[in-house]
Write an enzyme that holds these catalytic residues in place. Structure first.
Site, PDB file in Angstrom:
ATOM      1  N   ASP A  41       3.360  -4.366   8.190  1.00 12.41           N
ATOM      2  CA  ASP A  41       2.099  -3.650   8.032  1.00 12.41           C
ATOM      3  C   ASP A  41       0.979  -4.677   8.161  1.00 12.41           C
ATOM      4  OD1 ASP A  41      -0.124  -2.231   7.325  1.00 12.41           O
ATOM      5  OD2 ASP A  41       0.599  -1.591   5.360  1.00 12.41           O
ATOM      6  N   CYS A  69      -4.718   2.515  -3.684  1.00 12.97           N
ATOM      7  CA  CYS A  69      -3.468   2.972  -3.065  1.00 12.97           C
ATOM      8  C   CYS A  69      -2.361   1.928  -3.238  1.00 12.97           C
ATOM      9  CB  CYS A  69      -3.669   3.316  -1.587  1.00 12.97           C
ATOM     10  SG  CYS A  69      -4.759   4.723  -1.317  1.00 12.97           S
ATOM     11  N   GLN A  89      -4.254  -5.101   6.985  1.00 16.14           N
ATOM     12  CA  GLN A  89      -5.233  -5.991   6.366  1.00 16.14           C
ATOM     13  C   GLN A  89      -5.219  -7.384   6.986  1.00 16.14           C
ATOM     14  OE1 GLN A  89      -7.511  -5.087   4.224  1.00 16.14           O
ATOM     15  NE2 GLN A  89      -6.759  -3.056   3.681  1.00 16.14           N
ATOM     16  N   LYS A 132     -10.362  -0.194  10.234  1.00 15.49           N
ATOM     17  CA  LYS A 132     -10.527  -1.371   9.387  1.00 15.49           C
ATOM     18  C   LYS A 132     -10.916  -2.604  10.201  1.00 15.49           C
ATOM     19  CE  LYS A 132      -7.161   0.251   5.951  1.00 15.49           C
ATOM     20  NZ  LYS A 132      -8.062   0.610   4.852  1.00 15.49           N
ATOM     21  N   HIS A 192       0.863  -1.188   0.000  1.00 16.72           N
ATOM     22  CA  HIS A 192       0.000   0.000   0.000  1.00 16.72           C
ATOM     23  C   HIS A 192       0.893   1.229   0.000  1.00 16.72           C
ATOM     24  CE1 HIS A 192      -2.750   3.003   1.740  1.00 16.72           C
ATOM     25  NE2 HIS A 192      -3.756   2.218   1.404  1.00 16.72           N
TER      26      HIS A 192
END
Length: 415
Positions: A201, A371, A204, A227, A124
């Site tokens: 990261d 993104c 997600q 999220k 991202h």
């Protein structure tokens, strides 16, 4: 795994899912961008402002103490969720993006010309552009890991690109386009052989199942609250305490210092060092409530159900002519573990047109590059449609998505 009856009951906690769009029931399939919020989270935020509102750490009165307790409890909830080693390893930010900017800014101060930062083409922009900036400012080189035919990060390429020059390896745990879930533990072990710092990261990944930073083996990790059914404005940075303690502040101001003179200041230890000014306490307590909500359902159950929905969508759309799927694929004879996200295109129809047509039926998907523009360029496309799933989505909604997509070309006059 969750049953459809259980999902129906859970949907009652999300008033926004009762929305009508152009006379149709809303089918919300943009969960990778942001999830909807259960009533419990909204009520907890409201309770904070009605009964606890004050600046934490800055007063001896009742409300200040109450706000401090609520804020500390939220930090503890996050620490337990990801199995942090210490409570003060949890830094609250406004988003995963801010957390990554903080890391790039502070870790970047230790880089020099000739050093290398290694990321993947899956990233991202939040885990790409900050490292671009750092590389330009320091003379370090930004290098990329590319994908196997199965759309996975190539371990062989990682081995070839890691070297004593590699100072930082920053990788997503799950692509927001292809659904690729990286074998972070193995990749970070390889990086440690070269002394590189590792950044995960988890934006997600954390909302969709159990997530343990100790098992992942990273030095730093980030994710966002919005999220995972929490409010916007709640981001998290986790780092090993000894590493955080060596980093300079990112923001300067109140509540991040131990003492200040006219010409100098001594900064507080983590996590306070990185939480200058009045923090978004309501967002933090809202995130804590979202964690409670998810854990009451069961993180493993959430993951299994969302995996099943994604498989249902892939199976159904694979049978629809003129649809190209961009999903991580299984090797022969091996199971595949994907994120609850599916990118696709309809032949000869722009993704924005597809999204507009689906909206006429109340179906909300994403269109664009999500993104992740370099990834799309790598795949040889400019944009995709994206459906992303939550435990509150139903099998019937997936079937409606498949049926609606089967008619898009006809509605565009192409078949």
């Amino acid at each position: 795994m969750l049953t459809q009856a259980e999902v129906k009951e859970l949907r009652r906690d999300f008033p926004i899912l009762q929305t009508k769009v152009k006379g149709h029931d809303l089918i919300y399939l943009d969960n990778a961008a942001t999830t909807q919020k259960p009533q419990q989270v909204l009520e907890r935020i409201n309770k904070y402002y009605l009964e606890e509102n004050a600046n934490p750490h800055r007063g001896a009165h009742y409300l200040a103490n109450t706000a401090t307790e609520a804020y500390t409890a939220a930090r503890l909830k996050v620490a337990k969720l990801i199995h942090a080693y210490r409570l003060n390893e949890i830094v609250f930010t406004k988003s995963a993006t801010e957390s990554l900017n903080l890391l790039a800014y502070t870790l970047g101060q230790g880089l020099k010309a000739g050093d290398e930062i290694l990321i993947s083409i899956l990233e991202h922009h939040a885990n790409l552009i900050p490292w671009q900036f750092v590389a330009k400012m320091t003379g370090a080189k930004l290098r990329y890991l590319y994908l196997s035919p199965e759309l996975e990060i190539s371990e062989q390429e990682l081995k070839e690109k890691l070297s004593s020059k590699t100072k930082i390896l920053a990788l997503t745990g799950c692509s927001n386009v292809t659904g690729t879930r990286a074998n972070l533990n193995q990749y970070f072990k390889l990086a440690k052989d070269f002394g590189a710092l590792t950044v995960a990261d988890l934006t997600q990944l954390v909302p969709h199942g159990p997530c343990d930073v100790r098992e992942i083996g990273c030095d730093f990790a980030v994710f966002s609250g919005h999220k995972m059914y929490g409010p916007m404005g709640a981001g998290v940075l986790w780092g090993k305490y000894d590493l955080l303690a060596k980093l300079p502040p990112f923001h300067y101001g109140g509540d991040m210092i131990e003492r200040v003179s006219e010409q100098d200041a001594v900064f507080a230890p983590p996590a306070s060092r990185f939480e200058a000014g009045t923090m978004n306490v309501a967002a933090a307590v809202g995130l804590a409530t979202a964690i409670d909500y998810l854990q009451a359902i069961g993180m493993a159950e959430v993951d299994a159900y969302e995996q099943a929905l994604t498989e249902l969508a892939i199976e159904g759309l694979s049978k629809v002519p003129d649809i190209e799927l961009y999903a991580v694929r299984a090797r022969a004879g091996e199971p595949v573990h994907r994120g609850a996200v599916l990118a696709f295109n309809v032949r000869d129809v722009h993704p924005h047109d597809v999204a507009t047509i689906l909206n006429e039926s109340g179906i909300a998907i994403r269109s664009g590059h999500h993104c992740a523009e370099p990834l799309h360029r790598y795949l040889g496309i400019n944009a995709t449609c994206r459906a992303s799933f939550s435990f509150y989505n139903t099998e019937a909604e997936v079937e409606q998505l498949i049926q609606a997509l089967s008619k898009v070309r006809q509605q565009m006059g192409l078949s």
